[in-house]
Design a protein around this motif. Structure first.
Motif, PDB file in Angstrom:
ATOM      1  N   ARG A   5       0.896  -1.323   0.028  1.00 31.94           N
ATOM      2  CA  ARG A   5       0.125   0.136   0.005  1.00 31.94           C
ATOM      3  C   ARG A   5       0.731   1.241   0.025  1.00 31.94           C
ATOM      4  O   ARG A   5       0.315   2.249  -0.175  1.00 31.94           O
ATOM      5  N   GLU A   6       2.244   1.151   0.028  1.00 29.09           N
ATOM      6  CA  GLU A   6       3.036   2.143   0.485  1.00 29.09           C
ATOM      7  C   GLU A   6       3.057   2.987  -0.877  1.00 29.09           C
ATOM      8  O   GLU A   6       3.226   4.163  -0.920  1.00 29.09           O
ATOM      9  N   GLY A   7       2.982   2.530  -2.172  1.00 27.25           N
ATOM     10  CA  GLY A   7       3.155   3.124  -3.484  1.00 27.25           C
ATOM     11  C   GLY A   7       1.922   4.327  -3.541  1.00 27.25           C
ATOM     12  O   GLY A   7       2.323   5.360  -3.976  1.00 27.25           O
ATOM     13  N   SER A   8       0.615   4.074  -3.271  1.00 26.99           N
ATOM     14  CA  SER A   8      -0.194   4.917  -3.443  1.00 26.99           C
ATOM     15  C   SER A   8      -0.062   6.186  -2.338  1.00 26.99           C
ATOM     16  O   SER A   8      -0.397   7.238  -2.469  1.00 26.99           O
ATOM     17  N   MET A   9       0.335   5.634  -1.161  1.00 27.77           N
ATOM     18  CA  MET A   9       0.421   6.386  -0.030  1.00 27.77           C
ATOM     19  C   MET A   9       1.565   7.665  -0.494  1.00 27.77           C
ATOM     20  O   MET A   9       1.380   8.845  -0.284  1.00 27.77           O
ATOM     21  N   VAL A  10       2.663   7.199  -1.037  1.00 25.21           N
ATOM     22  CA  VAL A  10       3.579   8.003  -1.334  1.00 25.21           C
ATOM     23  C   VAL A  10       3.343   8.913  -2.449  1.00 25.21           C
ATOM     24  O   VAL A  10       3.491  10.285  -2.669  1.00 25.21           O
ATOM     25  N   GLN A  11       2.386   8.259  -3.428  1.00 22.18           N
ATOM     26  CA  GLN A  11       1.922   9.186  -4.633  1.00 22.18           C
ATOM     27  C   GLN A  11       1.053  10.234  -4.186  1.00 22.18           C
ATOM     28  O   GLN A  11       1.159  11.417  -4.567  1.00 22.18           O
ATOM     29  N   LEU A  12       0.242   9.893  -3.368  1.00 21.26           N
ATOM     30  CA  LEU A  12      -0.834  11.096  -2.673  1.00 21.26           C
ATOM     31  C   LEU A  12      -0.070  12.107  -2.117  1.00 21.26           C
ATOM     32  O   LEU A  12      -0.218  13.330  -2.301  1.00 21.26           O
ATOM     33  N   ALA A  13       0.988  11.754  -1.154  1.00 22.38           N
ATOM     34  CA  ALA A  13       1.745  12.574  -0.571  1.00 22.38           C
ATOM     35  C   ALA A  13       2.523  13.678  -1.429  1.00 22.38           C
ATOM     36  O   ALA A  13       2.641  14.701  -1.395  1.00 22.38           O
ATOM     37  N   ALA A  14       3.192  12.943  -2.572  1.00 21.66           N
ATOM     38  CA  ALA A  14       3.781  13.763  -3.715  1.00 21.66           C
ATOM     39  C   ALA A  14       2.835  14.525  -4.548  1.00 21.66           C
ATOM     40  O   ALA A  14       2.972  15.847  -4.922  1.00 21.66           O
ATOM     41  N   LEU A  15       1.655  14.098  -4.497  1.00 21.46           N
ATOM     42  CA  LEU A  15       0.547  14.930  -5.243  1.00 21.46           C
ATOM     43  C   LEU A  15       0.250  16.145  -4.435  1.00 21.46           C
ATOM     44  O   LEU A  15       0.080  17.117  -5.092  1.00 21.46           O
ATOM     45  N   CYS A  16       0.056  16.014  -3.061  1.00 20.91           N
ATOM     46  CA  CYS A  16      -0.106  17.328  -2.310  1.00 20.91           C
ATOM     47  C   CYS A  16       0.764  18.271  -2.355  1.00 20.91           C
ATOM     48  O   CYS A  16       0.619  19.551  -2.545  1.00 20.91           O
ATOM     49  N   ALA A  17       2.162  17.904  -2.261  1.00 17.98           N
ATOM     50  CA  ALA A  17       3.313  19.034  -2.686  1.00 17.98           C
ATOM     51  C   ALA A  17       3.424  19.478  -4.043  1.00 17.98           C
ATOM     52  O   ALA A  17       3.533  20.685  -4.295  1.00 17.98           O
ATOM     53  N   SER A  18       2.858  18.537  -4.974  1.00 18.94           N
ATOM     54  CA  SER A  18       2.712  19.308  -6.328  1.00 18.94           C
ATOM     55  C   SER A  18       1.894  20.080  -6.584  1.00 18.94           C
ATOM     56  O   SER A  18       1.927  21.300  -7.234  1.00 18.94           O
ATOM     57  N   LEU A  19       0.478  20.044  -5.907  1.00 19.34           N
ATOM     58  CA  LEU A  19      -0.458  20.880  -6.178  1.00 19.34           C
ATOM     59  C   LEU A  19      -0.168  22.103  -5.568  1.00 19.34           C
ATOM     60  O   LEU A  19      -0.579  23.516  -5.937  1.00 19.34           O
ATOM     61  N   LEU A  20       0.350  22.274  -4.047  1.00 20.39           N
ATOM     62  CA  LEU A  20       0.875  23.320  -3.620  1.00 20.39           C
ATOM     63  C   LEU A  20       1.820  24.154  -4.437  1.00 20.39           C
ATOM     64  O   LEU A  20       1.997  25.256  -4.511  1.00 20.39           O
ATOM     65  N   GLY A  21       2.960  23.310  -5.057  1.00 20.62           N
ATOM     66  CA  GLY A  21       4.129  24.011  -5.620  1.00 20.62           C
ATOM     67  C   GLY A  21       3.443  24.497  -6.862  1.00 20.62           C
ATOM     68  O   GLY A  21       3.979  25.576  -7.363  1.00 20.62           O
ATOM     69  N   GLN A  22       2.522  23.968  -7.561  1.00 22.30           N
ATOM     70  CA  GLN A  22       1.826  24.700  -8.537  1.00 22.30           C
ATOM     71  C   GLN A  22       1.204  26.157  -8.480  1.00 22.30           C
ATOM     72  O   GLN A  22       1.205  26.886  -9.043  1.00 22.30           O
ATOM     73  N   ARG A  23       0.471  25.936  -7.190  1.00 18.90           N
ATOM     74  CA  ARG A  23      -0.140  27.174  -6.840  1.00 18.90           C
ATOM     75  C   ARG A  23       0.852  28.294  -6.470  1.00 18.90           C
ATOM     76  O   ARG A  23       0.566  29.510  -6.516  1.00 18.90           O
ATOM     77  N   LEU A  24       1.947  27.883  -5.782  1.00 18.36           N
ATOM     78  CA  LEU A  24       3.039  28.874  -5.380  1.00 18.36           C
ATOM     79  C   LEU A  24       3.714  29.323  -6.605  1.00 18.36           C
ATOM     80  O   LEU A  24       4.567  30.220  -6.442  1.00 18.36           O
ATOM     81  N   ARG A  25       3.756  28.520  -7.779  1.00 23.43           N
ATOM     82  CA  ARG A  25       4.303  28.824  -9.057  1.00 23.43           C
ATOM     83  C   ARG A  25       5.664  28.835  -8.801  1.00 23.43           C
ATOM     84  O   ARG A  25       6.654  29.590  -9.078  1.00 23.43           O
ATOM     85  N   PHE A  26       6.216  27.903  -8.129  1.00 22.04           N
ATOM     86  CA  PHE A  26       7.839  27.316  -8.007  1.00 22.04           C
ATOM     87  C   PHE A  26       8.280  27.342  -9.486  1.00 22.04           C
ATOM     88  O   PHE A  26       7.768  26.657 -10.372  1.00 22.04           O
ATOM     89  N   PRO A  27       9.656  27.802  -9.424  1.00 26.98           N
ATOM     90  CA  PRO A  27      10.327  27.491 -10.826  1.00 26.98           C
ATOM     91  C   PRO A  27      10.353  25.827 -10.921  1.00 26.98           C
ATOM     92  O   PRO A  27      10.488  25.067 -10.044  1.00 26.98           O
ATOM     93  N   LEU A  28      11.118  25.386 -12.262  1.00 18.74           N
ATOM     94  CA  LEU A  28      10.881  23.970 -12.547  1.00 18.74           C
ATOM     95  C   LEU A  28      11.925  23.173 -11.451  1.00 18.74           C
ATOM     96  O   LEU A  28      11.228  22.237 -10.851  1.00 18.74           O
ATOM     97  N   GLU A  29      13.152  23.746 -11.263  1.00 21.66           N
ATOM     98  CA  GLU A  29      14.021  22.879 -10.303  1.00 21.66           C
ATOM     99  C   GLU A  29      13.395  22.978  -8.922  1.00 21.66           C
ATOM    100  O   GLU A  29      13.475  21.845  -8.097  1.00 21.66           O
ATOM    101  N   ARG A  30      13.000  24.017  -8.282  1.00 19.91           N
ATOM    102  CA  ARG A  30      12.447  24.197  -7.111  1.00 19.91           C
ATOM    103  C   ARG A  30      11.101  23.128  -6.846  1.00 19.91           C
ATOM    104  O   ARG A  30      10.833  22.473  -6.077  1.00 19.91           O
ATOM    105  N   MET A  31      10.435  23.176  -7.958  1.00 18.39           N
ATOM    106  CA  MET A  31       9.063  22.352  -8.187  1.00 18.39           C
ATOM    107  C   MET A  31       9.426  20.900  -8.031  1.00 18.39           C
ATOM    108  O   MET A  31       8.691  20.105  -7.185  1.00 18.39           O
TER     109      MET A  31
END
Length: 579
Positions: A140-166
């Motif tokens: 079950r760890e695969g989907s757990m990690v995927q969801l955690a990464a998704l949360c960071a991705s959505l926040l990073g997109q909202r904050l408009r992080f540059p590519l490397e920081r994203m």
């Protein structure tokens, strides 16, 4: 009024200037947020899984315990029905997919721009939830990690992080998810650094460590930060017995290579037998269900079974039988295309192989060898090291999950040996991104050692010194070139005949008697076979032409052919992109 992305970016930059916070320092602060969100996302998935099992099967907790309390027909039917539903959800997820997007967080970090599509990821996570809740032999760890990464991705997109920081911010979220799943913050950071990023530079590991630590603290505050495996105490292992653990590494490395080959063959076989995705997952679930009629222990990721093996004396015949059926169940689940992780099942296989090996050693030298459980714990790390091709991470994750210092010495010896055995066999890795990065590294190394002899092409624009104007004119008409290459009878390069020289000669009355030797020019310096890309590229910059001749060497100027500028530039760009 809702703030636009441009306004949010402007405010972020204004606050950074106001408080004199650099982009790097601000990322460390945001890593704290990523760690907290990753812990919450992981716990949310765990709660949903438990709730789904209560709803469908009448109880939650260990999947093995649930399977043991179900009638035989329910054990056989549940994984098949769950697989079909999970397959339908994957079909729905594919409809959300866009051409240039990937829902895999590893590819988003390494090959993409850090953007993870939310709808597709949530649909795939729902599919994984159903597969796991219905008894699929997958982690079950695969989907757990995927969801955690998704949360960071959505926040990073909202904050408009540059590519490397994203990319790094998404990696922070993934590390938080692994920490929350396994209570191993150090190993989680090295998992992301060693497997995903392929670098342990402090510029990248620093924020990842902070995210992992915050996730660990959050899980402890939720009273969930306990070691997943409780290892009985055993005597510290020193001296010649370490050689036995190295021998275990040989065995485990070979077994891990066979398992990885089985995963690849399983995927190919399922695609041929049952092409529609729901049918494939239903077939995989049916195989697990049939096995679980007699072996309910194959349900789930095997976590509870491993803990039981570590604390009780299982007979060798039972260990071997359960190991074999668990391998079949896992290959069926993963091969069918189910979404989930293979991390925890890998620990299961390593534990059983190590326990069997330890029983054999203990039978031969009962008074002079460690307890079989020591070999079981060591086998867990060794199998993980071989299957992931990340030995440092594997050593750390076993230490953090068990909190057993006694196991460190044999664990290091066994894991390193298993890693090199699997690598020498060419087993690859259970994470495709590791294989892709290795291919990129090999390609970069190949390109960096590339010489002009590797790019040389044959040419038809070669003449002897006694070639007349008619012969040279016909060659210029047939080939869109500006120079003809002149060689002697031994194919030694003498110089070139420029097109402009031929045009000038045509205007002279006595031009019919002219030969190539009369129009010979040294205005082009040829490339040599052992010349590197950078030097050759500079020659093209100075020459400003499309082709240059290639000779063996200055002391042995045998003409080998020519190099095209387009091919050279294409190779140089590939080398630059690989860095």
């Amino acid at each position: 009024m809702k703030a636009s992305p441009a306004h949010r970016l402007a405010w972020r930059l204004f606050l950074q200037r106001l408080f004199r916070v650099s982009e790097w320092q601000s990322l460390l602060l945001w890593a704290i947020v990523a760690g907290f969100m990753g812990a919450l996302a992981t716990e949310a998935f765990r709660l949903l899984l438990d709730a789904l099992d209560h709803l469908l099967l009448g109880q939650g907790g260990s999947l093995v315990a649930i399977a043991e309390h179900l009638p035989w027909w329910a054990r056989a039917l549940t994984p098949a029905v769950g697989g079909a539903i999970a397959g339908l959800l994957l079909v729905a997820a594919s409809r959300f997919a866009q051409q240039k997007e990937t829902s895999d967080y590893m590819e988003a970090v390494v090959l993409g721009d850090g953007r993870i599509p939310a709808a597709q990821t949530l649909a795939r996570s729902a599919s994984s939830l159903v597969t796991i809740a219905s008894g699929g032999s997958i982690g079950r760890e695969g989907s757990m990690v995927q969801l955690a990464a998704l949360c960071a991705s959505l926040l990073g997109q909202r904050l408009r992080f540059p590519l490397e920081r994203m990319r790094l911010f998404v990696a922070c979220g993934a590390a938080a998810g692994i920490t929350a799943a396994y209570n191993a913050p150090i190993a989680a950071a090295f998992f992301i650094a060693e497997i995903v990023l392929g670098s342990i530079a402090m510029e990248s590991v620093g924020p990842i460590l902070i995210a992992a630590v915050v996730a660990n603290i959050a899980m402890h505050r939720l009273s969930l930060g306990q070691p997943p495996y409780v290892v009985p105490t055993f005597a510290e292992i020193t001296g010649p017995e370490v050689l036995l653990f190295a021998a275990l590494g040989l065995l485990v490395g070979g077994c891990a290579a066979l398992f990885l080959q089985g995963l690849r063959l399983g995927r190919i076989l399922f695609q041929r037998v049952a092409p529609p995705l729901p049918w494939r997952l239903a077939l995989g679930g049916a195989i697990v269900g049939l096995i679980s009629i007699w072996w309910p222990q194959v349900w789930g990721n095997g976590y509870s079974v491993v803990n039981d093996v570590l604390h009780h004396n299982w007979p060798a015949a039972l260990l071997l039988a359960l190991l074999l059926v668990k391998v079949v169940a896992t290959l069926a689940t993963v091969g069918s295309g189910a979404v989930g992780g293979v991390f925890t099942p890998a620990l299961f296989f390593g534990c059983f192989i190590g326990q069997l090996f330890g029983l054999g050693v203990h039978a031969c030298w009962p008074g002079a060898s460690a307890a079989p459980v020591a070999y079981a714990v060591t086998g867990m790390g060794a199998f993980l090291a071989a299957a992931t091709q990340a030995p440092l991470m594997a050593i750390l994750v076993i230490f953090e999950m068990t909190l057993s210092y006694q196991v460190m010495l044999p664990l290091m010896a066994c894991s390193v040996v298993a890693y090199f055995v699997a690598r020498s066999i060419g087993a690859g890795s259970m994470y495709e991104i590791t294989i892709k990065r290795r291919e990129q590294r090999d390609e970069k190394q190949r390109l960096s050692h590339l010489q002009m002899g590797d790019l040389v092409q044959s040419t038809q624009t070669v003449v002897q010194p006694d070639a007349d104007l008619e012969t040279m004119s016909q060659l210029f008409l047939r080939h869109p070139v500006k120079y003809l290459y002149v060689v002697d009878g031994q194919q030694r390069f003498l110089g070139v005949v420029p097109l402009k020289a031929l045009k000038t000669a045509d205007m002279k009355a006595s031009s019919q008697d002219l030969r190539a030797a009369d129009l010979l020019s040294q205005e082009i310096t040829p490339l040599t076979r052992d010349m590197d890309l950078g030097t050759a590229l500079q020659r093209f910059v100075d020459h400003r032409g499309e082709r240059l001749p290639v000779i063996e060497s200055q002391g042995h100027p045998i003409l080998l052919g020519m190099v095209d500028k387009t091919a050279l530039l294409r190779t140089y760009v590939r080398l630059s992109e690989s860095y």
